[in-house]
Structures are given as structure tokens and as C-alpha cells.
Design an enzyme around this catalytic site. Structure first.
Site, short mmCIF file in Angstrom:
data_model
loop_
_atom_site.label_atom_id
_atom_site.label_comp_id
_atom_site.label_asym_id
_atom_site.label_seq_id
_atom_site.Cartn_x
_atom_site.Cartn_y
_atom_site.Cartn_z
N MET A 1 44.05 37.85 52.14
CA MET A 1 43.50 36.61 52.71
C MET A 1 42.01 36.78 52.90
SD MET A 1 44.06 33.54 53.93
CE MET A 1 42.81 32.46 54.64
N GLU A 2 41.28 35.72 52.51
CA GLU A 2 39.82 35.79 52.41
C GLU A 2 39.11 35.51 53.73
OE1 GLU A 2 41.87 33.52 51.04
OE2 GLU A 2 41.03 31.50 51.05
N GLU B 1 39.33 37.78 46.50
CA GLU B 1 39.00 37.48 47.90
C GLU B 1 37.49 37.41 48.09
OE1 GLU B 1 41.50 36.46 49.42
OE2 GLU B 1 42.94 37.34 48.02
ZN LIG Z 1 42.80 32.93 47.06
#
Ligand SMILES: [Zn+2]
Length: 836
Positions: free
Chosen positions: A258-259, A291
């Protein structure tokens, strides 16, 4: 819990602008709950109006709005109405929140290796109010100021640089304006490796028990991180804006990563404990790059509403591969994309749940999760490659830079993005966007060859449009041909109609292998012609172009799924060519696909042992031939461990003797062997426990759970079903491993009881399992008994009106796969009778 609708989000954004969040989290209140105090300053454009704040707490102790006490008892469905707002407001909410165990919200996990606890925040979609009171929608961005109290031996990380100000007291630097779903805090006795690049402090972090793999992989991770930073700085022309850059490898993570700005969370299986193949390293590098590209596209410029989620994901999917090819050692990333990502995306396109890449209404936040799939990622990236061939790379990049600059720290929409590309290119993108972005479905492309006396008289590319989605998609693509490993033709064409002449082939000897879309630039179903299909066992391994081989394998997979190619043909090509495959991604992926999809789904039960035996034979051959410790040797050993029926071999490997070089002390490899032994009933629960004792880790515990559930005994299956579907506090990962093990069975009778129960017991889990986690559990737990009775029950379940959106979506997809399996088994039954 009610999900925010688009209409509500628009109304609230018109009224409210958030100036800042200050959040104090107390993570030192035991392992079930934590304290959360949110102070929000915000303005209201229409003083006197009402609005609401989102808060999903275990209990709310005190709420004050502009110094006035509000009644916490007025919270309904996670919302507290705020009446009579002033022009400038300050809201304070003191609450006790609950840790999650399904990977959504503030997830807390205990590491069995040392009994220490780890916490990470995954606030994606609509989980932020389970951590702090907020206006939870992507277009209400604000700086966040976060303080954390934690046990004194913990480390705290987050979006802003973390500083310990007193024992157990941490402050995170004030962030740039962030959407609430990007906020994270990671806390626990994490261990770290730190570095620096181009003025950006870097950190990678993991559970204490993963210190060894963290340190072993840190060099490679930092190298890729540096290469990506340099590449994106140059490409986007905007410096990374979020201060430090941390990558935290966290347990039981639902997605790949998750970024979160400044603090990316990644699944910690990426810190491979044992041997890793090149394709696994490539996949991880791709996630790192993906990411990071979001830091610009997604984080700096955020979609205005969830219906443009595709814009984030398609873009990151495209950019990560481009970056790997241009800036790292993984120059074959597009081959990996063909065989990993696009195979996934084509599966999504075959399902009735398919949808256009863009412009899909997401009426509320939860329904947006349904579009977070192979269409938004893989198809979206392929469509961007088509866009680039349509407008040219320079215009594309100029448009991207203008969009990122124009919308920095704000929000954008599809129209903004396309407008920027149109201005940069001078092209009208209306018709192109209608065909590629706003229409679902894919064309089928093939080459039609007229032959006379061994010579091609004429050849043309055929485009057949799906009757349900009749858009006019122009395709930029290559058609290439080989005979005995020599390339005899390669033609780049733009197919703008249903028939495109291929003059290059005329007059040439009929090639052995003809591959439409050989460079895999476009998004289409590739139908191989009959003579190419027949030639593959002798010719495919001789095609020197890995990209084209990946396209051929992808076409074979598609052909099996739509019942045009016999699974026996697939297995014939596999047996004849797999051992010669030199590309690590193709090698590993085709082994996994053959073992876990082709054989169990498409081969009738009675013929499965023989089919698995063919895979095991190939694996044995390659293991004997491949250099020790290479990706080829590892892929062969894994396939052999999973498919072999050689009890003596499996037992010796499980007990650590005679192992292939490089796998001597590899816990993950041992679990493949133990799973095979367990599923065949060659070991008992006590033996599974003994292997668990040798690998007393999170990964070991999950594998032991799966192996135990795989034991072919009625009482074990009953236990596994109860553990899976009862309220036993099982984590998201535990549920998925239980489900996988349960359906491993030598015959349908042993698990027949659970077919009907699936359709009642699993949807009911939505009462306590989050949507993201449950959507994955449904796919894993869907009956692997491929019969018309399962089909009938599935159809009946889909007519129910009480399913949550995620359950329904996963049921639709699993049902589509069941129908594919049944159709293939009906179409090719005689192939198996013949070979039996
Ligand atoms: Zn993505």
C-alpha cells in the site's frame, strides 16, 4: 456499517475544507483496544449548516465541537452529526478503538516466533474512522500531525518522520496534505535497516524474527529503491515530496502493498526466508516500483472519487514495468507482465463481472472495491500502452507532467488526465477513450492464412469484436512468425478494422509458428491457428523471443478457459517444452498454473493423478538437468515437491535429507512437501505438528493450518470447516489457509458436505469479517467440487438479495470459473478417455 455515497461526498466537500488533523494514539492499552484522540480544524463555507464526521469506535468518551459538548450516543452507523457549524471549527473526539485481525484498519498480529506483537495501519478505502475520527473521503486532504504512545520497546513509524521524544512517546513530523486513506502508523518491536539516497532518508523494516532475511535482502531492496527514485525524478520532473521513505514489511497483509506516502506497507512474504527465484525478485521489485510511482500518481495527485481508482492503478501498473525495464536489471518485466498480470486480467475480462476500465459508477465507497481487479491494473496498463502508441511517448509524458504539476496536493479526474494528454498531443481522445476506456470486453485476434503448396498466398489479421461489447478498438500490435527458431516475419501494424492485410507474409514459406500480438502491446484474446497449435510441442521452445513465448502460453491458458483448447494440448505442450524454458517468469508461472489450475479445474477427477504425474515427470527431468541453486532448479524442485507421488522422496525431503542444493534449510519448501504428504494422507496431525515445531513462525503456523485441513479424514474436514466459518477470531490469512487445505481432497465425497454449506456459512461471515478480507476468503473457500450440483447451488446463491457487494462479486467470479471448468470437461471428455 453504512458506506459513504458519491452524493454525500460531493455535498460534504462543497461545505467543508479540512485545515488540519492532530491525532494522538495510545497503543499501550493491551492487545485488543487503543486510545484515539482526534482534533480536527476545518472551515465551513455555509456557517450554520450541518454536516457529519466519520467515527467507527469501540466507545466514544467525549466529543466537543467549538468547545460545546456533543452527545457521543448520537453516533449512528459510524457517523456523528455536527449541527450549526461555524465558519471556523475545532472538533475533538476522544475514543477507544479496536484493533483488527482482518488486515483492515489498525491490524494487530502476534508473531509466534517470539510472542511479540506488531501493529500496522491499513486505512485504504473506508477504514480510517476505525483509527481516528475524520472526514473520510479522498478529496478532503489535510496535513496530519500524529503522536503515538507505545510500549517502551516498540518502534513507531508513519507518514511523517518519527522521533522518540520520551520513552514510549513518539511524534511524527507534520505531513503534507494527505487523503485520510493514506494515513498509517506502524508500531511494534520492528527491526530496521537504514540508508539514504539523493537526500532522501530510506528505511526498511520488518518483524524482529525476520531480521536475517531483512538484512540479506536489504542490498537488493535499496538498489531497486534508488533506481526507481532516479527514474521517476527524471520522468516526472517533480521531486519526491513526502520527506523520508520507509518500506515496512508487515504481517497478514491483504494486498501486495500500500502506497502510504512516506511509509509504504508491503506483505512480509516478500522477505523470502528461503531461496528466491528470479521471477520472485522481479515481482517484488515491481511492487517496490509500483508503490513508489504512486507517490506522484495517487498520493501527490489523488483521484477525486473512488470511480477513478483505475487511474491510480493502471498508471502505477504501467509505470512500474516501464521503470523496471528502463532502470533496473529486470529488463524482461513486460514478459513477466504478460504471464502474471495479464493472465490475471484476462481472467477478470472473461467473468461476467467485467467492466470498463474507467467511468464505472462507484455509488459508494464499498462498491469501488469491486473494481480493484485485473481490469483496473492489467487491462488499464495495456490500454495506456495503446494510448502511448496513439499519441506518442513525448506527448504522453508532457501530459502526465502537466497533470501532476497542475493538481499537486489536490485531486484529479479522468477528464483532467485526458485533457492534459489532449493538450500535449493535439489529438482528440474522445473516440479512443470511448473504445478503450469506457467499453468493457476484448476483441479476439487471429491470423488467417491462405496457403498454396507450402507457400503463403495471402495473410490477414482478423479482429472479432465481442457481441456484448461492440466497441471499435484500434490495435497497435506486432505479428511475428518463426520456423525452427528463425524469425521469418515481424510486422508492426495498426489494426483499425476487422480485416488487416499482412503483406509481409505473402510469398513466404508457411511458417511453423505464427503469433499475433507477439510483443504483447495490445489487449485482446489471441487465438492461435490450428497449425501453430499443432507445431507448439516441437517449435515453441525454439522461439528465441521470450515475450512471444509468453503470449503463446497466455493464449493457451485462455484457450483452455474458453474450452477451445484441450487441457491435454496444454499438458502436451508443457511436457514437450517446459523443461527448455529459459525465462524464469514463464517457467515458474506455468508450473504453478499447470499444478493449481489446469489439473484440478480442467482435468476430470479420475484423470488427475496421471496428469499430475506428467507434471512431476517434467519436474524430475528439469531438476536432474538444471544447474544447482538456479531459478530453474528451484522451479523444478517446487513442482516436483507439489506433484510427486514418490512417497520415499517426499518423506526424505520433509525430513531434510537428499534435498536439492539451496533448499537444505528452506521452511517454505518443506511445507510444499508436507502439504503433498498431508493431502495424500501419508502423515497424520501429529506429524504436521512436528513440522510446525521445526518452523514456529507466522508462515509456519499458517502452513501447518493448511496441511492439517488437508488431511483426508472426515473429522478433520469437519474441524477445518468449523474453524473457517465459526467465530473463532481467526485472522484473514488463517481463514484462507484453512479454506485451501479443506478442499484438497483425493475425492469429492470427502468434502461433499461442505458444498451446500459454503453457500450459507461463508456469506454469513460478513457479520464479522471485513469486505476486503472476505472477498478473498470467498474465492479460496468456493467449492472445488466441479459438478452440476455445485453449479445449481451457485446459481441459486447468486439470486439472493442479502449478499454484501464483496461476497457477491467473488461468487460471480468463482461461479464463472466453475462454469469454465464444467464446459471444458464436457467438451474434452473424450481426450481423457482416449489417453486413459
Ligand atoms: Zn497500486
Amino acid at each position: 456499517m453504512r458506506s459513504l455515497t458519491l452524493a454525500e461526498a460531493r455535498e460534504r466537500a462543497a461545505l467543508i475544507a479540512v485545515t488540519s488533523y492532530a491525532v494522538e494514539l495510545d497503543l499501550d492499552q493491551g492487545d485488543r483496544v487503543f486510545g484515539s484522540v482526534s482534533s480536527i480544524t476545518f472551515t465551513c463555507s455555509s456557517p450554520g449548516a450541518d454536516s457529519w464526521v466519520d467515527v467507527k469506535a469501540r466507545s466514544v468518551h467525549e466529543v466537543t465541537l467549538n468547545g460545546r459538548r456533543l452527545d457521543p450516543g448520537d453516533i449512528r452507523d459510524g457517523r456523528l452529526t455536527l449541527r450549526g457549524l461555524a465558519a471556523d471549527n475545532r472538533l475533538v473526539v476522544r475514543a477507544t478503538m479496536a484493533y483488527s485481525h482482518d488486515g483492515q484498519g489498525l491490524h494487530r498480529a502476534t508473531d509466534p516466533a517470539d510472542r511479540r506483537d506488531y501493529v500496522y495501519g491499513h486505512l485504504f478505502l473506508d477504514a480510517a474512522p476505525t483509527v481516528f475520527a475524520c472526514f473520510d473521503q479522498p478529496d478532503l486532504k489535510a496535513p496530519h500531525d500524529i503522536g503515538v504512545r507505545a510500549p517502551q520497546d516498540w518502534v513507531v513509524l508513519g507518514n511523517g518522520a518519527a522521533r522518540q521524544v520520551a520513552p514510549g512517546q513518539w511524534r511524527l513530523a507534520t505531513t503534507k496534505p494527505l487523503a485520510t486513506y493514506f494515513v498509517t502508523v506502524c508500531a511494534g518491536p520492528y527491526v530496521s535497516v537504514r540508508d539514504e539516497h539523493d537526500g532522501i532518508p530510506l528505511g526498511i523494516h520488518a518483524r524482529a524474527s525476520l531480521r536475517e532475511p531483512l538484512e540479506r535482502h536489504s542490498g537488493e531492496l535499496f538498489t531497486v529503491t534508488r533506481q526507481c527514485f532516479d527514474y521517476f525524478h527524471d520522468l516526472f520532473g517533480i521531486r519526491y515530496p513526502f520527506g523520508e521513505y520507509h518500506q515496512v514489511f508487515v504481517p497478514e497483509f491483504n494486498a501486495g502493498a500500500m502506497e502510504n506516502p512516506g511509509c509504504v506497507t508491503l506483505r512480509d512474504q516478500y522477505l523470502f526466508r528461503g531461496a528466491a527465484t528470479r521471477d520472485e525478485l522481479l515481482g517484488r521489485a515491481n511492487t517496490v516500483s509500483h508503490e513508489m510511482s504512486h507517490m506522484w500518481f495517487g498520493d501527490l495527485v489523488t483521484m477525486k472519487w473512488w470511480d477513478d481508482l483505475w487511474l491510480n492503478e493502471s498508471f502505477a501498473e504501467y509505470m512500474s514495468h516501464r521503470c523496471l525495464v528502463d532502470a533496473t536489471e529486470y529488463t524482461d518485466a513486460w514478459v513477466d507482465s504478460s504471464i502474471v498480470r495479464k493472465v490475471w486480467g484476462y481472467g477478470a475480462e472473461r467473468s461476467p463481472s467485467t467492466h470498463p476500465v474507467a467511468g464505472v459508477e462507484a455509488l459508494d465507497a464499498q462498491s469501488a472495491l469491486q473494481n480493484f481487479d485485473g481490469i483496473s491494473y492489467a487491462k488499464g496498463a495495456a490500454v495506456l500502452r495503446q494510448l502511448i502508441s496513439f499519441v506518442g511517448d513525448d506527448a504522453f509524458l508532457a501530459g502526465v507532467r502537466a497533470y501532476l504539476t497542475d493538481k499537486s496536493y489536490a485531486n484529479g479526474m479522468l477528464a483532467d488526465f485526458l485533457g492534459a494528454i489532449e493538450r500535449a498531443s493535439g489529438r482528440d481522445l474522445g473516440p479512443w477513450s470511448d473504445a478503450w476506456l469506457l467499453s468493457a470486453g476484448r476483441d479476439t485476434i487471429s491470423v488467417d492464412v491462405a496457403v498454396h503448396g507450402g507457400t503463403v498466398e495471402a495473410a490477414r489479421l482478423l479482429r472479432v469484436r465481442p457481441t456484448t461489447h461492440l466497441a471499435d478498438r484500434p490495435h497497435a500490435l506486432d505479428v511475428a512468425a518463426w520456423t525452427d527458431g528463425a524469425e521469418v516475419s515481424r510486422l508492426a501494424v495498426t489494426a483499425t478494422g476487422d480485416l488487416t492485410p499482412l503483406p509481409d507474409l505473402a510469398g513466404k514459406a508457411v511458417p511453423a509458428v505464427l503469433v499475433p500480438n507477439s510483443a504483447d502491446l495490445t489487449w485482446a484474446r489471441v487465438r492461435l491457428d490450428r497449425s501453430t497449435l499443432d507445431a507448439l510441442p516441437t517449435q515453441l521452445a525454439r522461439v528465441p523471443d521470450a515475450q512471444a513465448r509468453a503470449v503463446v502460453w497466455s493464449a493457451l491458458i485462455d484457450g483452455v478457459h474458453v474450452a477451445e483448447v484441450s487441457p491435454v494440448t496444454f499438458l502436451d505442450v508443457f511436457e514437450a517444452t517446459w523443461t527448455s524454458e529459459s525465462n524464469a517468469s514463464i517457467l515458474a508461472r506455468m508450473a504453478l498454473y499447470a499444478e493449481h489450475r489446469i489439473v484440478p479445474h480442467f482435468v476430470p477427477r479420475a484423470a488427475q493423478p496421471a496428469a499430475a504425474g506428467r507434471l512431476a515427470r517434467s519436474a524430475r527431468q528439469l531438476l536432474d538437468r538444471a544447474d544447482e541453486g538456479t531459478s530453474r532448479s528451484l522451479a523444478a524442485a517446487r513442482l516436483l515437491a507439489g506433484t510427486s507421488d514418490d512417497e520415499a522422496l517426499l518423506r526424505s525431503w520433509a525430513d531434510g535429507s537428499g534435498l536439492p542444493h539451496g533448499l537444505e534449510d528452506d521452511g517454505d519448501f518443506r511445507w510444499i512437501v508436507v502439504r503433498n504428504l498431508a493431502a495424500r494422507g501419508l502423515i497424520d496431525a501429529a506429524a504436521v505438528d512436528s513440522y510446525r515445531a521445526k518452523d514456529d513462525t507466522l508462515q509456519g503456523g499458517l502452513n501447518a493450518l493448511m496441511c492439517r485441513a488437508a488431511l483426508p479424514r472426515p473429522d478433520v474436514k469437519a474441524w477445518a470447516w468449523d474453524q473457517l466459518t465459526g467465530r473463532h477470531g481467526r485472522s484473514n490469512y488463517e481463514m484462507i489457509h484453512l479454506a485451501r487445505g479443506l478442499w484438497m481432497s483425493p475425492d469429492d465425497a470427502l468434502v461433499a458436505d461442505y458444498v451446500e454449506r459454503f453457500f450459507t456459512d461463508v456469506p454469513a461471515m460478513s457479520a464479522w469479517v471485513g469486505e476486503d478480507a472476505l472477498s478473498r476468503v470467498v474465492l479460496a473457500a468456493f467449492p472445488k467440487v466441479f459438478t452440476s450440483q455445485t453449479d445449481a447451488l451457485s446459481s441459486r446463491a447468486l439470486r439472493r438479495r442479502d449478499l454484501t457487494p464483496a461476497v457477491r462479486r467473488s461468487l460471480v467470479d468463482a461461479d464463472a470459473e466453475l462454469r469454465e471448468a464444467l464446459a471444458s470437461r464436457a467438451a474434452f471428455a473424450s481426450d481423457f478417455r482416449a489417453s486413459a
